[in-house]
Enzyme design. Structure first.
Site, PDB file in Angstrom:
ATOM      1  N   GLY A   1      -2.237  -1.510  -1.692  1.00  0.00           N
ATOM      2  CA  GLY A   1      -2.668  -0.935  -2.969  1.00  0.00           C
ATOM      3  C   GLY A   1      -1.479  -0.585  -3.827  1.00  0.00           C
ATOM      4  N   ASN A   2      -1.676   0.191  -4.847  1.00  0.00           N
ATOM      5  CA  ASN A   2      -0.562   0.664  -5.657  1.00  0.00           C
ATOM      6  C   ASN A   2      -0.868   2.053  -6.195  1.00  0.00           C
ATOM      7  OD1 ASN A   2      -1.776   0.446  -8.421  1.00  0.00           O
ATOM      8  ND2 ASN A   2      -1.995  -1.685  -7.761  1.00  0.00           N
ATOM      9  N   ARG A   3       0.111   2.622  -6.898  1.00  0.00           N
ATOM     10  CA  ARG A   3       0.012   4.039  -7.274  1.00  0.00           C
ATOM     11  C   ARG A   3      -0.744   4.289  -8.579  1.00  0.00           C
ATOM     12  NH1 ARG A   3       3.636   6.444  -3.797  1.00  0.00           N
ATOM     13  NH2 ARG A   3       5.420   5.143  -3.262  1.00  0.00           N
ATOM     14  N   SER A   4      -1.380   3.293  -9.142  1.00  0.00           N
ATOM     15  CA  SER A   4      -2.101   3.511 -10.405  1.00  0.00           C
ATOM     16  C   SER A   4      -3.212   4.548 -10.206  1.00  0.00           C
ATOM     17  CB  SER A   4      -2.706   2.186 -10.872  1.00  0.00           C
ATOM     18  OG  SER A   4      -3.667   2.436 -11.868  1.00  0.00           O
TER      19      SER A   4
ATOM     20  N   ALA B   1      -3.981  -2.072 -12.854  1.00  0.00           N
ATOM     21  CA  ALA B   1      -2.781  -2.502 -12.137  1.00  0.00           C
ATOM     22  C   ALA B   1      -3.266  -3.357 -10.962  1.00  0.00           C
ATOM     23  CB  ALA B   1      -2.004  -1.290 -11.644  1.00  0.00           C
TER      24      ALA B   1
END
Ligand code: CTP
Length: 403
Positions: free
Chosen positions: A210-213, A278
């Site tokens: 995943g990512n930090r968005s 994102a």
């Protein structure tokens, strides 16, 4: 237009106050949240109980609750910050004069002086009082404050006389409010598709890439667009955010493939499509059906990834000439050149360029600073501010260019 709007109704002491029960009912039926403040003498004409029952909120007329033992303080400043609109109806000649002078001898007048929102006023009095130059002058003073005048109507008056002075009917007051809100709703009738948040790409049933968005920018755009009258479809990746605005329909998704499918379903109906998500560029090629076990003795493990489809590029390729597509670009080097390249390769009308390398910008933060880059060489810098404010500015610029 009134859905979710907070309306404070200030009632002063004239016979037309009895009509405010119906006005409250109309406002509530139209979806507004209504609170009522009375001037002390308004209680002679309409009961707080009727108005609190209809508005489903307590009604105040004093700075503190003299009748209860707690003596609860009613904060006029807080009350003044609450509404989106203040409606003074009926406004008697006396209260009109006090307002024109900035007097504050009761709770309602103090609330009036504290509000920051647009004010509507619907005077009601006998015809000679209404015609009097002092009253007409006071009406002009309120208009000069930028307040919205709802003229009194002609007809039979409580005095038995007939003429101008009757408070506008509740339906007419509602029409004035709606007309104003419509003017303030530059995106009324527009359908806007927004992708937002991160995507989670499954490795196995319990792990993901995943990512930090946080989805804050996309949610801010959705809220701002809805406030401006648009109908919003928000395709939202895993995010704790939510909206209670019923002009926003949220489709929750996890992966890029799910986000693509949901965006694809809604793209052709959209007038504008804003791709702020994102999105993970790659996903695990063969997500395991069961939790992957640690292999004793194996120091390394490899995960094969496969490229995800580009949601923005895929949909913008089908863009009609009447549709406007806005992409986001997250760049940490050669920001402008890279963003311009994305603008063209992804067939966008605009790119919102984000550089998350500085403090208080980008992922997870409440503030952001961006550049808006248009396909006709526009370059508009929007300075560091709350994402909520930035969302309004971005939409205002888009509206100026695609009206
Ligand atoms: N985007 C998308 N689908 C993807 C990747 C990106 O819809 N699979 C969209 C984003 O929502 C954004 C724009 O494309 O509006 C640019 O995203 P960004 O991550 O900055 O660029 P990428 O195309 O992924 O390129 P790179 O990561 O190499 O900078």
């Amino acid at each position: 237009m009134l859905s979710g709007k907070k309306i404070l109704l200030g009632v002063t002491g004239g016979i037309a106050a009895y009509k405010t029960t119906y006005l409250v009912r109309l406002l509530v039926k139209a979806g507004a949240e209504v609170r009522v403040v009375l001037s002390p003498s308004a209680r002679d004409f309409v009961t707080p109980l009727s108005l609190s029952t209809l508005s489903k909120n307590p009604v105040y007329w004093e700075y503190y609750d003299k009748e209860s033992e707690s003596g609860e303080w009613h904060n006029h400043v807080e009350m003044g910050l609450w509404p989106d609109l203040l409606v003074l109806a009926p406004l008697t000649a006396n209260s009109l004069a006090k307002i024109a002078q900035g007097q504050s001898d009761n709770f309602l007048m103090a609330v009036y002086l504290s509000v920051k929102c647009p004010v509507f006023f619907a005077p009601a009095m006998d015809l000679d009082m209404y015609k009097h130059p002092a009253t007409q002058n006071n009406i002009s003073v309120l208009k000069s404050f930028g307040h919205h005048f709802i003229p009194a109507e002609n007809g039979e008056l409580a005095s038995g006389l007939s003429g101008e002075g009757r408070m506008a009917e509740p339906e007419t007051i509602l029409q004035h409010i709606n007309a104003y809100l419509f003017e303030q709703a530059p995106l009324a009738g527009k359908k806007i598709l927004i992708t937002a948040g991160p995507t989670y790409e499954a490795i196995d049933p319990v792990r993901f890439i995943g990512n930090r968005s946080s989805g804050k920018m996309g949610m801010a755009l959705a809220e701002a667009a809805a406030q401006k009258g648009a109908q919003v479809t928000l395709v939202l990746g895993p995010s704790a955010l939510n909206s209670t605005n019923n002009a926003i329909s949220i489709i929750r998704v996890e992966s890029t493939l799910e986000m693509l499918a949901a965006a694809e379903d809604n793209f052709s109906q959209a007038d504008w499509a804003i791709f702020s998500a994102a999105v993970a560029d790659y996903r695990p090629k063969n997500p395991a059906q069961q939790k992957i076990k640690k292999v004793i003795g194996a120091e390394e493990m490899r995960l094969d990834l496969i490229q995800n489809p580009d949601i923005l590029k895929t949909l913008a390729a089908e863009k009609r000439t009447d549709q406007v597509v806005i992409g986001f670009a997250l760049e940490t080097e050669n920001a402008l050149a890279n963003a311009q390249k994305k603008l063209h390769t992804k067939n966008c009308d605009w790119i919102v360029l984000n550089s998350p390398d500085k403090n208080e910008r980008g992922f997870g933060h409440d503030t952001n600073e961006v550049y808006l880059i248009g396909k006709n060489q526009e370059q508009i810098a929007l300075s560091l501010k709350l994402k909520k404010e930035l969302a309004h500015e971005i939409l205002d610029i888009l509206h100026q260019h695609h009206n």
